[in-house]
Design an enzyme around this catalytic site. Structure first.
Site, PDB file in Angstrom:
ATOM      1  N   HIS A  56     -15.779 -14.323   6.060  1.00 10.58           N
ATOM      2  CA  HIS A  56     -15.708 -13.591   5.039  1.00 10.58           C
ATOM      3  C   HIS A  56     -15.986 -14.189   3.701  1.00 10.58           C
ATOM      4  O   HIS A  56     -15.292 -13.723   2.690  1.00 10.58           O
ATOM      5  CB  HIS A  56     -14.519 -12.807   4.865  1.00 10.58           C
ATOM      6  CG  HIS A  56     -14.220 -11.794   6.344  1.00 10.58           C
ATOM      7  ND1 HIS A  56     -14.647 -10.622   6.207  1.00 10.58           N
ATOM      8  CD2 HIS A  56     -13.795 -12.132   7.444  1.00 10.58           C
ATOM      9  CE1 HIS A  56     -14.439 -10.067   7.338  1.00 10.58           C
ATOM     10  NE2 HIS A  56     -13.884 -11.026   8.068  1.00 10.58           N
ATOM     11  N   ASN A 128     -11.553  -4.024   8.370  1.00 14.43           N
ATOM     12  CA  ASN A 128     -12.901  -4.073   8.604  1.00 14.43           C
ATOM     13  C   ASN A 128     -13.475  -2.632   8.167  1.00 14.43           C
ATOM     14  O   ASN A 128     -12.796  -1.682   8.259  1.00 14.43           O
ATOM     15  CB  ASN A 128     -13.395  -4.609   9.925  1.00 14.43           C
ATOM     16  CG  ASN A 128     -13.267  -6.268   9.854  1.00 14.43           C
ATOM     17  OD1 ASN A 128     -13.553  -6.860   8.851  1.00 14.43           O
ATOM     18  ND2 ASN A 128     -13.314  -6.557  11.276  1.00 14.43           N
ATOM     19  N   TYR A 338      -4.235 -16.631   9.021  1.00 16.25           N
ATOM     20  CA  TYR A 338      -4.671 -16.205   7.523  1.00 16.25           C
ATOM     21  C   TYR A 338      -3.882 -17.295   6.580  1.00 16.25           C
ATOM     22  O   TYR A 338      -4.497 -17.791   5.827  1.00 16.25           O
ATOM     23  CB  TYR A 338      -4.637 -14.920   7.446  1.00 16.25           C
ATOM     24  CG  TYR A 338      -5.638 -14.017   7.740  1.00 16.25           C
ATOM     25  CD1 TYR A 338      -6.063 -14.139   9.310  1.00 16.25           C
ATOM     26  CD2 TYR A 338      -6.803 -13.325   6.823  1.00 16.25           C
ATOM     27  CE1 TYR A 338      -7.312 -13.200   9.504  1.00 16.25           C
ATOM     28  CE2 TYR A 338      -7.936 -12.874   7.328  1.00 16.25           C
ATOM     29  CZ  TYR A 338      -8.169 -12.966   8.522  1.00 16.25           C
ATOM     30  OH  TYR A 338      -9.440 -12.291   9.028  1.00 16.25           O
TER      31      TYR A 338
END
Ligand code: NDP
Length: 484
Positions: A56, A128, A338
């Protein structure tokens, strides 16, 4: 712009002697190490980039708000979903595999990452534009991404590598069908839906629990680019999606999405016909219809891309009271992954940067570390006798969780539910959702993709993979590729 002339300064605020010339012995040099300003400029320039996101990396974003328009208090006690509640937020859209600066219109899923600045801390959703994903276990994620990125030897993208992984991972079939279809290249970010993809747990004030999936449906309607349109734009305006979003907001055409959820009573999960936590599956709308929740609007462009977009750090572990995780193995992996990538990429105190900073009070016993500028005062330990903060589960609730009883610790696939099958929902999409024209484009997109470098033994597996999705699609793909 201002008419006032301001002096250039060093980063320490000292007026600089020149914007053009370095300090030298005579006009022809040599240059001097004591030219602190020149050295600061060179050294700072060398450090301008933080490591880009491994996935990303190419993206853009905007600020906005979310307003809860319906009453969903029967489902969750989360503050941001109280009727009428308006919460400031930030959204970032992205492609997955490309590096920063690669064209916006390459075929790829799109990231749909949201940060809600709620009264109870930040709530992040890292979704997404697809309600599903290629794999269902975090153990395979890194390998999957390696297969979509660049080769280790030549640094080339390699379709053979992509199809090698996909055809050896049949759970990818639903997502690859999606990717190769129209939704694989959105017309604009404003015209794509966003999905939580993962399942989450919601709890209401009475302690009743539901599993939920989020659907953010664009109010403009979904629209796509054809492969040819995407290819053309990739060569003429690589920033097409970023520019479209910024221009629309600048003109006052603020994009908006209506949020719906699907809600499954907690007890239904155990014997639902599909494993409800499998990230490669949707919950058919006929089983769990969409329930309207509210509206998200993006109405302000960032002023500074690096500060607000590049340093924006989303983490699905940021869940607020009333919302918890599910046994989705990909989600459970991402809860760690993350925040870990942000610590590496932008430092351990990334949550103090303005775009990431909660708008609610932070009372933490964490302290110090690189670039920290707000530190708790003493005491910085708990328990203490000096009036420090204390956890209040009696007010905010305990961790939301599920029951695990008597299970052995194993490395295993999910226990299958009665209709689980890697190809069944891809088949439904091909035959019940797409029309003839969309099926033709699907075949054409697959043939075009496979014809760029896929070789045996992968090629034969590609044909079988598609025959497993749908016999006629597989046959047409084979004929199309062999005819080229
Ligand atoms: P439904 O007929 O109720 O839903 C089909 C959904 O497909 C539509 O609501 C739309 O989702 C989506 N869709 C429309 N065109 C496309 C396209 N070109 N590519 C991908 N998706 C498209 O059927 P079911 O709920 O029983 O699902 C059937 C199949 O539809 C699934 O196997 C899945 O592939 C796909 N799907 C299902 C979703 C779900 O959450 N149940 C969500 C999206 C797709 P939307 O309204 O979000 O635009």
């Amino acid at each position: 712009m201002t008419d006032e002339v301001r002096p250039t300064t060093t980063d320490a605020g000292i007026p600089a002697a020149s914007d053009e010339f370095s300090l030298t012995v005579g006009p022809n040099g040599p240059a001097l190490l004591q030219d602190h300003y020149l050295i600061q400029k060179m050294a700072q320039f060398n450090r301008e980039r933080v490591p880009e996101r491994v996935v990303h990396a190419n993206g853009g974003g905007a600020h906005g708000f979310f307003q809860t328009t319906e009453d969903v208090t029967e489902l969750t006690r989360a503050d941001l979903f109280r009727p009428g509640e308006r919460t400031d937020m930030f959204a970032r859209f992205s492609t997955v595999a490309g590096e920063s600066g690669t064209p916006d219109t390459w075929r790829d899923p799109r990231g749909f990452a949201l940060k809600f600045y709620t009264r109870h801390g930040n709530y992040d959703m890292v979704g997404n534009n697809t309600p599903i994903f290629f794999v269902r276990d975090a153990q395979k994620f890194q390998d999957f991404i390696h297969s979509q990125k660049r080769r280790a030897d030549t640094h080339f993208r390699d379709h053979n590598m992509q199809w090698d992984f996909w055809t050896l991972s049949p759970e990818s079939a639903h997502m690859v069908t999606w990717l190769m279809g129209d939704r694989g290249i959105p017309r604009t970010w404003r015209q794509m839906n966003g999905y939580s993809s993962h399942t989450y747990l919601w709890e209401n004030a009475g302690g009743e629990r539901h599993w939920v999936k989020y659907h953010f449906k664009t109010d403009l309607g979904v629209a796509h680019l054809t492969q040819d349109e995407g290819d053309l734009l990739a060569g003429t305006d690589g920033d097409y999606h970023k520019r479209d979003l910024a221009n629309a907001i600048r003109k006052g055409e603020d994009p908006s999405w209506t949020l719906y959820v699907q809600a499954m009573p907690y007890e239904d999960a155990a014997d639902y016909r599909f494993n409800p936590f499998d990230l490669t599956k949707v919950w058919p709308h006929g089983d769990y219809p969409l329930i309207k929740v509210g509206r998200m609007v993006l109405d302000r462009n960032p002023d500074n891309y690096f500060a607000e977009v590049e340093q924006a750090a989303f983490e699905p572990a940021n869940m607020v009271p009333g919302i918890g995780p599910s046994p989705d193995k990909m989600l459970l992996g991402r809860l760690f992954s993350y925040p870990d990538t942000h610590r590496y990429r932008i430092g351990p105190n990334y949550q103090q940067l303005p775009v990431n900073k909660p708008r609610s009070e932070v009372n933490t016993y964490n302290r110090d570390g690189a670039m920290r500028y707000e530190n708790p005062g003493d005491p910085t330990y708990a328990p203490n006798s000096y009036g420090g903060p204390r956890a209040m589960p009696e007010i905010y609730g305990k961790d939301l969780a599920w029951y695990v009883e008597g299970d052995e610790i194993v490395r295993s696939a999910y226990q299958p539910h009665r209709e689980d099958n890697d190809f069944v929902q891809a088949n439904t999409q091909v035959n019940k959702v797409l029309d003839d024209a969309a099926r033709d484009r699907l075949v054409s997109n697959i043939v075009g993709h496979v014809s760029k470098g896929v070789e045996e033994p992968v090629l034969s597996r590609v044909f079988e993979y598609w025959r497993s999705v749908d016999k006629s699609i597989g046959d047409r793909v084979e004929q199309g590729v062999l005819r080229r």
